[in-house]
Structures are given as C-alpha cells and as structure tokens.
Design an enzyme around this catalytic site. Structure first.
Site, PDB file in Angstrom:
ATOM      1  N   GLU A   1      -5.781   9.325   0.362  1.00 57.25           N
ATOM      2  CA  GLU A   1      -6.102   7.889   0.421  1.00 57.25           C
ATOM      3  C   GLU A   1      -7.186   7.488  -0.580  1.00 57.25           C
ATOM      4  O   GLU A   1      -7.092   6.448  -1.225  1.00 57.25           O
ATOM      5  CB  GLU A   1      -6.543   7.491   1.829  1.00 57.25           C
ATOM      6  CG  GLU A   1      -5.451   7.589   2.883  1.00 57.25           C
ATOM      7  CD  GLU A   1      -4.421   6.453   2.816  1.00 57.25           C
ATOM      8  OE1 GLU A   1      -4.611   5.512   2.034  1.00 57.25           O
ATOM      9  OE2 GLU A   1      -3.422   6.561   3.547  1.00 57.25           O
TER      10      GLU A   1
ATOM     11  N   SER B   1      -4.173   0.456  -4.349  1.00 57.17           N
ATOM     12  CA  SER B   1      -3.687  -0.804  -3.769  1.00 57.17           C
ATOM     13  C   SER B   1      -4.809  -1.773  -3.414  1.00 57.17           C
ATOM     14  O   SER B   1      -4.541  -2.815  -2.829  1.00 57.17           O
ATOM     15  CB  SER B   1      -2.826  -0.512  -2.529  1.00 57.17           C
ATOM     16  OG  SER B   1      -3.583   0.126  -1.521  1.00 57.17           O
TER      17      SER B   1
ATOM     18  N   HIS C   1       1.093   4.919  -2.554  1.00 56.52           N
ATOM     19  CA  HIS C   1       1.348   6.332  -2.248  1.00 56.52           C
ATOM     20  C   HIS C   1       2.416   7.006  -3.092  1.00 56.52           C
ATOM     21  O   HIS C   1       2.287   8.173  -3.435  1.00 56.52           O
ATOM     22  CB  HIS C   1       1.767   6.482  -0.779  1.00 56.52           C
ATOM     23  CG  HIS C   1       0.614   6.509   0.175  1.00 56.52           C
ATOM     24  ND1 HIS C   1      -0.179   7.625   0.362  1.00 56.52           N
ATOM     25  CD2 HIS C   1       0.113   5.564   0.999  1.00 56.52           C
ATOM     26  CE1 HIS C   1      -1.117   7.365   1.267  1.00 56.52           C
ATOM     27  NE2 HIS C   1      -0.974   6.110   1.671  1.00 56.52           N
TER      28      HIS C   1
ATOM     29  N   HIS D   1       0.832  -1.206   0.000  1.00 55.13           N
ATOM     30  CA  HIS D   1       0.000   0.000   0.000  1.00 55.13           C
ATOM     31  C   HIS D   1       0.871   1.263   0.000  1.00 55.13           C
ATOM     32  O   HIS D   1       0.624   2.203  -0.762  1.00 55.13           O
ATOM     33  CB  HIS D   1      -0.923  -0.009   1.226  1.00 55.13           C
ATOM     34  CG  HIS D   1      -1.582   1.306   1.468  1.00 55.13           C
ATOM     35  ND1 HIS D   1      -2.656   1.752   0.719  1.00 55.13           N
ATOM     36  CD2 HIS D   1      -1.297   2.302   2.344  1.00 55.13           C
ATOM     37  CE1 HIS D   1      -3.007   2.953   1.145  1.00 55.13           C
ATOM     38  NE2 HIS D   1      -2.199   3.313   2.123  1.00 55.13           N
TER      39      HIS D   1
END
Ligand SMILES: [Fe+2]
Length: 263
Positions: free
Chosen positions: A167, A186, A127, A122
C-alpha cells in the site's frame, strides 16, 4: 479498513463485466487524468512499466476480465470484484491464490479527493500495475500464504507488512525516492508527501515494519524504503509467521501519529 461504508458492491455479469454509467465513467476519467502527471513524476519505474503494459482506458472504468487477461499472461494473477469490505481470512486466501480482490464501486464526486475505503480507482490504477512485476507479485502471494496459515489474532500484525509495502512502500531509484505503493499511486496529496522531507524514511526491515502501528485515515508519518524490488523475493522466502512471533515478542513501537479523536 473502515468498518462500514455507504457504497454497495456492483454486481458483475456471468463473464465478470460490470455496467458502469456515464457519471461513473466520468469520475474514472477525471481521476486518472488528474493523477497521471504526478504518477509519471513520482512513481517507481516498475509501476510505470506495469501501467504501460496494462494499457488501461482513460475514458471509462476498466473491466476486471480485461485486466486479468493481461496480468495472467505476465504473472498468473487475476482481479476479481468483491464487496466493498471483506474479512481478512478471505482477503489473505485470495492473495495466496494470486487473485486480487477489487472493490467494484467507484467513489462519488463528494469523495473525489479522498475516500477512506478502497474503490476501483484505487484497486485497478493503484494495485494492478505492480502485479505485472514478478518480484512484487510473488511477495504479494507470500503475504497471502502466511495469512492463510496464521492465527486470526495475528492478522493485525501481518497486515502491517502489506500496509507498509504494497500500500505505502517506497523504493530508491538512482539515489532518489520513488513511490511504489498503491495507496500512493491513487492519492493526489499523499504521493508527493511520501517522498518529501516531511515524513520519516526508514530502511525496509520486516520485523521493524511488523512492529510499526499505523492509522488508515491520515498521511503516514513514516514510510519504509526498499533498495531493489528483487529484495521482495528474499522477503517472500522468509518464515513470516516466525517474524510475526518475533515482532510480538519485541512489542509494538510507540505510534508517531496523534491519537484518533473520538467521533
Ligand atoms: Fe489497497
């Protein structure tokens, strides 16, 4: 963030490199190989451009110093391994310092499809591609700077802006919805859900976002959509502490999700 985890941080050597075993490298390979087709289909072009620039490996877990070297040249950001769960104070402080805190463990196969706490798949795959984008990078730093100045009691308000943009943000691209957020990049199931007709899509509005409660353990019932990534430069120039005060005065919106069942 969950309050506890069965995972332990992997310890980096003096140069910041972490030894992953063949099973862990295999999990990375299988995760990225499965996710790439959906990402190419549904993620925003800025994310895909960042992914191309970072040129991360598919056959092993990437190393933070390698990603940091490429990010540093582009936006001055770096990635630093941290324990699986860190406090908001340290989290915001690192963002303000253009340092992305990355959980260093990778999920076990029993959590292949979904893991509540962030793992390195993730963190790195989700990111870091957008941290190559100047507007996204500046906005991320601005949230960190606001976090270092705000009252601890305001952390839970400010983090909603992070949640619904970094996010789980969406963007409109030639009239079509595309995903921006790391939690979407993700997730094998939430990525297509986020841009489907199922959830509510609202325009990106900082005060509205700050007033919107969320749960971390379900697919989001509402997403916020920005029109242009450069809009994040404008958001970064706002007085986010004044925005939090205004959102507090107006109060939280009623949740659009069911209450969490008691364990
Ligand atoms: Fe994340």
């Amino acid at each position: 963030m969950p309050k506890s985890t069965e995972y332990e941080a992997k310890i980096a050597d003096a140069q910041g490199f972490i030894a992953y075993d063949a099973e862990e490298d295999g999990v990375w390979h299988d995760l990225i190989t499965r996710q790439l087709p959906a990402v190419r289909q549904h993620m925003a072009r800025q994310y895909l451009h960042g992914l191309h620039l970072l040129d991360m490996p598919t056959d092993r877990v990437p190393q933070c110093p390698d990603i940091s070297a490429r990010l540093g040249d582009l936006t001055g950001w770096r990635v630093e391994p941290v324990p699986a769960l860190i406090g908001f104070g340290r989290f915001f402080g690192m963002l303000a310092d253009r340092t992305f805190p990355a959980a260093s463990f990778i999920r076990k196969r029993k959590h292949f499809d979904y893991i509540e706490e962030p793992d390195i798949f993730h963190e790195i795959f989700g990111h870091t591609p957008l941290l190559t984008d100047p507007a996204f990078a500046r906005f991320s730093q601005a949230i960190g700077e606001a976090g270092t100045r705000c009252d601890k009691a305001d952390y839970s308000w400010l983090i909603r802006l992070y949640w619904f943009s970094i996010e789980f943000g969406l963007i409109r691209e030639n009239g079509a919805l595309k995903a921006l957020g790391s939690g979407l990049a993700s997730s094998v199931t939430e990525l297509p859900w986020s841009i489907s007709a199922g959830p509510e899509h609202r325009p990106f509005d900082v005060i509205d976002i700050l007033r919107t409660p969320y749960r971390i353990d379900i697919h989001q019932p509402v997403y916020f959509v920005i029109d242009d990534l450069d809009d994040l430069f404008a958001a970064a120039r706002r007085d986010l502490l004044a925005d939090v005060a205004e959102a507090r005065r107006l109060g939280l919106h009623a949740p659009k999700y069911p209450p969490k069942q008691a364990a």
